[in-house]
Design a protein around this motif. Structure first.
Motif, PDB file in Angstrom:
ATOM      1  N   PHE A   1       0.835  -1.196   0.000  1.00  0.00           N
ATOM      2  CA  PHE A   1       0.000   0.000   0.000  1.00  0.00           C
ATOM      3  C   PHE A   1       0.875   1.253   0.000  1.00  0.00           C
ATOM      4  O   PHE A   1       0.601   2.219  -0.682  1.00  0.00           O
ATOM      5  CB  PHE A   1      -0.908  -0.019   1.234  1.00  0.00           C
ATOM      6  CG  PHE A   1      -1.812   1.170   1.331  1.00  0.00           C
ATOM      7  CD1 PHE A   1      -2.907   1.272   0.494  1.00  0.00           C
ATOM      8  CD2 PHE A   1      -1.562   2.177   2.238  1.00  0.00           C
ATOM      9  CE1 PHE A   1      -3.740   2.367   0.563  1.00  0.00           C
ATOM     10  CE2 PHE A   1      -2.388   3.274   2.315  1.00  0.00           C
ATOM     11  CZ  PHE A   1      -3.480   3.374   1.481  1.00  0.00           C
ATOM     12  N   LEU A   2       1.959   1.206   0.767  1.00  0.00           N
ATOM     13  CA  LEU A   2       2.825   2.371   0.865  1.00  0.00           C
ATOM     14  C   LEU A   2       3.630   2.596  -0.411  1.00  0.00           C
ATOM     15  O   LEU A   2       3.887   3.720  -0.801  1.00  0.00           O
ATOM     16  CB  LEU A   2       3.778   2.221   2.051  1.00  0.00           C
ATOM     17  CG  LEU A   2       3.121   2.351   3.423  1.00  0.00           C
ATOM     18  CD1 LEU A   2       4.131   2.071   4.525  1.00  0.00           C
ATOM     19  CD2 LEU A   2       2.539   3.753   3.601  1.00  0.00           C
ATOM     20  N   ASN A   3       4.044   1.508  -1.084  1.00  0.00           N
ATOM     21  CA  ASN A   3       4.916   1.678  -2.245  1.00  0.00           C
ATOM     22  C   ASN A   3       4.206   1.473  -3.565  1.00  0.00           C
ATOM     23  O   ASN A   3       4.584   2.030  -4.558  1.00  0.00           O
ATOM     24  CB  ASN A   3       6.046   0.640  -2.226  1.00  0.00           C
ATOM     25  CG  ASN A   3       6.795   0.685  -0.937  1.00  0.00           C
ATOM     26  OD1 ASN A   3       7.144   1.749  -0.487  1.00  0.00           O
ATOM     27  ND2 ASN A   3       7.012  -0.459  -0.345  1.00  0.00           N
ATOM     28  N   ASN A   4       3.230   0.582  -3.543  1.00  0.00           N
ATOM     29  CA  ASN A   4       2.566   0.182  -4.774  1.00  0.00           C
ATOM     30  C   ASN A   4       3.556  -0.401  -5.776  1.00  0.00           C
ATOM     31  O   ASN A   4       3.388  -0.313  -6.979  1.00  0.00           O
ATOM     32  CB  ASN A   4       1.833   1.372  -5.389  1.00  0.00           C
ATOM     33  CG  ASN A   4       0.525   0.912  -5.977  1.00  0.00           C
ATOM     34  OD1 ASN A   4       0.348  -0.286  -6.232  1.00  0.00           O
ATOM     35  ND2 ASN A   4      -0.385   1.832  -6.185  1.00  0.00           N
ATOM     36  N   ASP A   5       4.623  -0.979  -5.279  1.00  0.00           N
ATOM     37  CA  ASP A   5       5.695  -1.459  -6.149  1.00  0.00           C
ATOM     38  C   ASP A   5       6.139  -2.810  -5.603  1.00  0.00           C
ATOM     39  O   ASP A   5       6.721  -2.901  -4.540  1.00  0.00           O
ATOM     40  CB  ASP A   5       6.841  -0.440  -6.121  1.00  0.00           C
ATOM     41  CG  ASP A   5       8.060  -0.914  -6.909  1.00  0.00           C
ATOM     42  OD1 ASP A   5       8.071  -2.073  -7.370  1.00  0.00           O
ATOM     43  OD2 ASP A   5       8.989  -0.112  -7.053  1.00  0.00           O
TER      44      ASP A   5
END
Lengths: 231, 411, 260
Positions: free
Chosen positions: C34-38
């Protein structure tokens, strides 16, 4: 049936069994007596292969039991305090032990006799001490083994259950089984014993019938007879 | 292909128009060797080489002719020296296959060698086992296009370069494919030239190599799995754009090696999975913008003597180390880059992190001192010392930081 | 053994700990994504969490499960079952249930976030595999500790100490000694020292995927051979298997001689 020869066992510095010789070759009820720490439970555990003897041999039906496990199909054992895997249900425990042992096991009658039907679907962690002990009894007696070993079996039983339990022992005895019991309750010993084995400091101090011990010590009741021996 | 066909057609057609001759070389015809045909040809003639293998070498082209090979026209020098020596202006060679140039430690034998010429055009030629494929000396205004060069170089000292230019200018090197030479393309004292759309792979030394060359441009090239991708040395004003540098692995392997260079412009390139993305030593006033550095061992390694380089709006993603740095800050600047390692926050939602990012880790310093410690990369202990260094810098330069780290990658 | 394994496994899967453990990884995975989406970046962060957390949980649960199931073990010992089967069954049951919690907890958020479309899928899978391997190693270590110490406090203490030593202290000493002796050739020492620590081994196993570009930057024939060929992967996997086999053999040896 069971032959114990020169059995030694020590735990660290503490020598618990110092050369036990015992021959059990006839059916009947044998009580193992002795003060705390005299080696009763250790002897039983050696018989079951749970403790490993330092010296001496244990022969069961003509075979040395060291490192063996199959002979335990012939023995039902009821431990002193029964604690079970907390997440299992009572019925699951029964099924599991049946699954692990050879030869079915008939728990239906026993469950009914000890009125365990209402708790069958409860988790073992929620049972009271007495109920747990009843579960323990059912686990022990549901198999038709020629040898039954009971370690302090009367702990925590209510009078009704105790009565039922004694009846159960008589029934098993009458089927021609060998039953080993350790207990501290002398009335119970007097009532049921065919033979007494008295352990003291890791040795067999006395072996014989209740009548024998009374005659030998000149006492009228078993409790006083034991006390005399200990003095 | 259509383009090439049209071109050939136009040349043939135009020679007919101006009354030039077409001399046909074939294994069974009147002219059995290319050499003979060229000797006979008049300036402006076309030498048409039909399918067949011609065991020839040292063919001197001393007049402006066009040499066109059919698809299976092969000249095999059998390791005995040069194939074409071109000493006249306006020579074109199109579509031949040139095999087995001689190997020498004293002479730079090449399949096509030019000396002091201009207006040449070399297109669609296939080279197998050339020592050098093209050796262009003191020449100007030429085009080298759509050629395929297959070398078999193993060691640096006994192999040659694919396209070798020396003291030349205004040359265009377009869409060639070069494999397993020493240097794929080599520029020494070359000015105002362009290298566009080439593939240079598996070369023993460099994919592309500049020495003492100024005002050149290379773009849209792919450099893969070379000893090092591109080396730019002792050169000024080189423009590098939209190239891909990838999979250059090894202890002295770089995507791009910058050494003693000034005023270069490096933009929109991809540096992917190289041991070192850019290795910079004595690199000055170089501007790097909008490049992607992904999964490299080190994205950028500075080895000192670097002044006034600017890194703006680049993406640094998943590199083992982003930056390794020696010495003082020297006016080098990192600003508005995206760093995948950045863990800061953006409270005012302007897309720029509110805390500066410091791209040099303590562990990178440790690895520089004791290279074997690389085996401890990403260990919890290493993370701990990196963290403590981040909180209070002792070994790493405190002022080397990106004050405006971006929250999202630059597109 | 299979029967004991089954009972231990299902017993554990019904207990709240495996849910808590799975939920932890689920939340962690979700938060990272969720924080990086990576996915790639999340995998790198996960690496650190997995190589330090799975050993901790493994060794603690190993010790705890042994102590907590003592009475049940005694019940089983009185049954006609081989001793080895009881302990191996319990050990495998516990290791499997912890590995399953790990795989399920992390797998779900990553699949939801498009793991299958990501090139990081192989990195992720090797991360999960390594996590499972570490679980098997450290549960075995925990079992060994508990088998050797009747005293729970000492058992837990030693378990934590083992973990602390192998995750941090070992690498610290390792790094410092390399820096002190940096004038000597260290490549053999560096690889050798890493081989003796299962956490370093599994870290290297993952580095071979994530950081191969950097690992090949060091000049040295031994390093090049180790990291540049399949030798590194084979060595690391082989030694990690040894790290499972040796403690398990000691469980068999120790449990065969223990009094209950």
């Amino acid at each position: 049936m069971i032959t114990v020869r020169g059995l030694h066992k020590r735990f660290g510095k503490l020598s618990v069994l110092e050369g036990i010789d015992l021959e059990i070759d006839s059916p009947g009820i044998i009580t193992i007596l002795g003060p705390n720490g005299s080696g009763k439970t250790t002897l039983i555990k050696c018989l079951l292969g749970m403790a490993i003897p330092d010296k001496g041999s244990l022969i069961f039906n003509g075979k040395d039991i060291l490192g063996e496990w199959d002979y335990r199909n012939e023995i039902s054992y009821m431990p002193q305090i029964a604690r079970f895997p907390p997440n299992l249900k009572v019925i699951e425990l029964f099924n599991m032990i049946k699954n692990l042992r050879r030869g079915g096991g008939d728990d239906g009658a026993l469950i009914a006799a000890f009125k365990l039907e209402p708790v069958l679907d409860k988790k073992l962690s929620t049972l009271s001490g007495g109920t747990a002990q009843k579960v323990n009894i059912v686990l022990t007696f549901m198999f038709d083994s020629p040898v039954i070993i009971l370690d302090e079996p009367t702990t925590g039983l209510d009078p009704v259950a105790l009565l039922r339990f004694k009846k159960l022992i008589w029934e098993e005895k009458n089927k021609g089984k060998t039953i080993l019991i350790t207990t501290h309750i002398m009335s119970f010993v007097e009532e049921i014993s065919d033979r007494i084995v008295f352990l003291l400091d890791g040795n067999i101090y006395f072996e014989g019938t209740v009548a024998d011990i009374k005659t030998q010590t000149g006492e009228n009741d078993l409790e006083s007879a034991i006390a005399t021996i200990l003095q | 292909m259509l383009h090439y066909a049209t071109f050939v057609f136009l040349i043939v057609f135009s020679t007919l128009l101006v009354g030039a001759n077409k001399i046909v070389v074939s294994p069974s015809g009147e002219y059995k060797t290319v050499k003979k045909a060229i000797e006979t040809a008049q300036p402006g003639d076309t030498v048409w080489v039909e399918n067949g293998t011609y065991p020839e070498y040292e063919i001197t082209v001393d007049k402006p002719v066009t040499i066109i090979g059919e698809e299976l026209a092969i000249i095999d020098a059998q390791k005995r020296g040069y194939i074409f020596n071109i000493t006249a202006d306006s020579v074109s060679i199109i579509g031949l296959t040139l095999n087995n140039v001689g190997v020498s430690f004293t002479k730079d034998y090449a399949a096509i060698h030019t000396h002091n010429v201009s207006n040449f055009w070399f297109e669609g030629i296939t080279f197998n086992n050339p020592f050098f494929a093209f050796h262009i000396e003191r020449s100007t205004n030429g085009t080298i296009k759509n050629n395929i060069i297959n070398g078999n170089a193993v060691l640096e000292h006994d192999s040659g370069n694919g396209i070798h230019l020396w003291h030349s200018s205004n040359i265009e090197i377009l869409s060639n494919k070069i494999f397993q030479m020493r240097d794929g393309i080599y520029f020494e004292f070359v000015k105002h030239s362009k290298v566009i759309g080439n593939e240079s792979k598996r070369n023993v030394r460099y994919g592309l190599h500049f020495m003492f060359s100024n005002d050149d441009e290379y773009k849209n090239n792919v450099f893969e799995n070379n000893g090092a991708g591109v080396a730019v040395m002792f050169s000024k004003k080189i423009f590098m754009r939209n190239n891909t540098f990838q999979l250059n692995w090894g202890s002295a392997s770089y995507g791009l090696l910058l050494k003693e260079i000034y005023d270069a412009d490096i933009r929109e390139n991809e540096f992917v999975q190289n041991t070192i993305g850019i290795n910079a030593e004595g690199s000055n006033r170089v501007s790097l913008e909008k490049n992607n550095f992904m999964n490299n061992g080190w994205a950028i390694k500075f080895l000192g003597g670097c002044y006034g380089n600017k890194f703006i709006e680049n993406n640094f993603m998943h590199n083992s180390f982003d930056v390794s740095y020696h010495g003082n800050i020297n006016g080098n600047l990192f600003d508005k880059n995206y760093w995948s390692e950045y863990v800061g926050y953006d409270l005012d939602k302007d897309g720029i992190g509110d805390v500066p990012f410091r791209p040099v880790k303590l562990f990178s310093y440790v690895v520089n001192q004791t290279p074997e410690t690389i085996v401890l990369l990403r260990s919890l202990f290493v993370d701990l010392i990196n963290f403590s260094e981040k909180v209070s810098p002792v070994f790493t330069p405190d002022n080397l930081r990106d004050n405006h780290p971006l929250m999202r990658p630059v597109k | 053994m299979i029967r004991i394994l089954k009972y231990s496994f299902f017993d554990l899967m019904r207990g709240r700990w495996s849910y808590i453990y799975a939920a932890f990884y689920f939340i962690l995975g979700y938060a990272l994504l969720f924080l990086n989406n990576d996915v790639s970046k999340a995998v790198i962060t996960l690496l650190n969490v997995i190589i330090s957390l799975t050993p901790l949980i493994g060794v603690i649960f190993g010790v705890m499960y042994y102590y907590n199931s003592r009475d049940f073990t005694e019940l089983l010992l009185a049954q006609p079952i081989k001793r080895t089967d009881i302990f191996l069954g319990q050990y495998l049951g516990l290791s499997l249930s912890l590995s399953l919690s790990l795989a399920a907890g992390l797998g779900i958020p990553f699949i939801v976030y498009g793991l299958f479309q990501s090139p990081a899928i192989f990195d992720f899978l090797s991360l999960l595999f390594t996590g499972a391997l570490l679980t098997f190693i450290f549960v075995a270590l925990g079992y060994n500790i508990a088998l050797s110490f009747e005293d729970k406090i000492r058992g837990f203490g030693l378990a934590i100490l083992t973990w602390l030593f192998l995750t941090i202290i070992y690498d610290g000493l390792f790094l410092i000694s390399m820096m002190i002796f940096r004038d000597y050739p260290l490549d053999k020492f560096a690889l050798g020292a890493a081989m003796f620590n299962p956490i370093d081994l599994s870290r290297i196993l993952i580095l071979l995927k994530l950081d191969i570009s950097a690992l090949l930057g060091y000049t040295g024939a031994v390093f090049e051979k180790f990291f540049g060929t399949n030798l590194g992967m084979t060595c690391a996997l082989g030694l990690l298997s040894l790290w499972v086999i040796l403690p398990v053999m000691r469980i068999i040896y120790k449990s065969g001689r223990k009094d209950f």
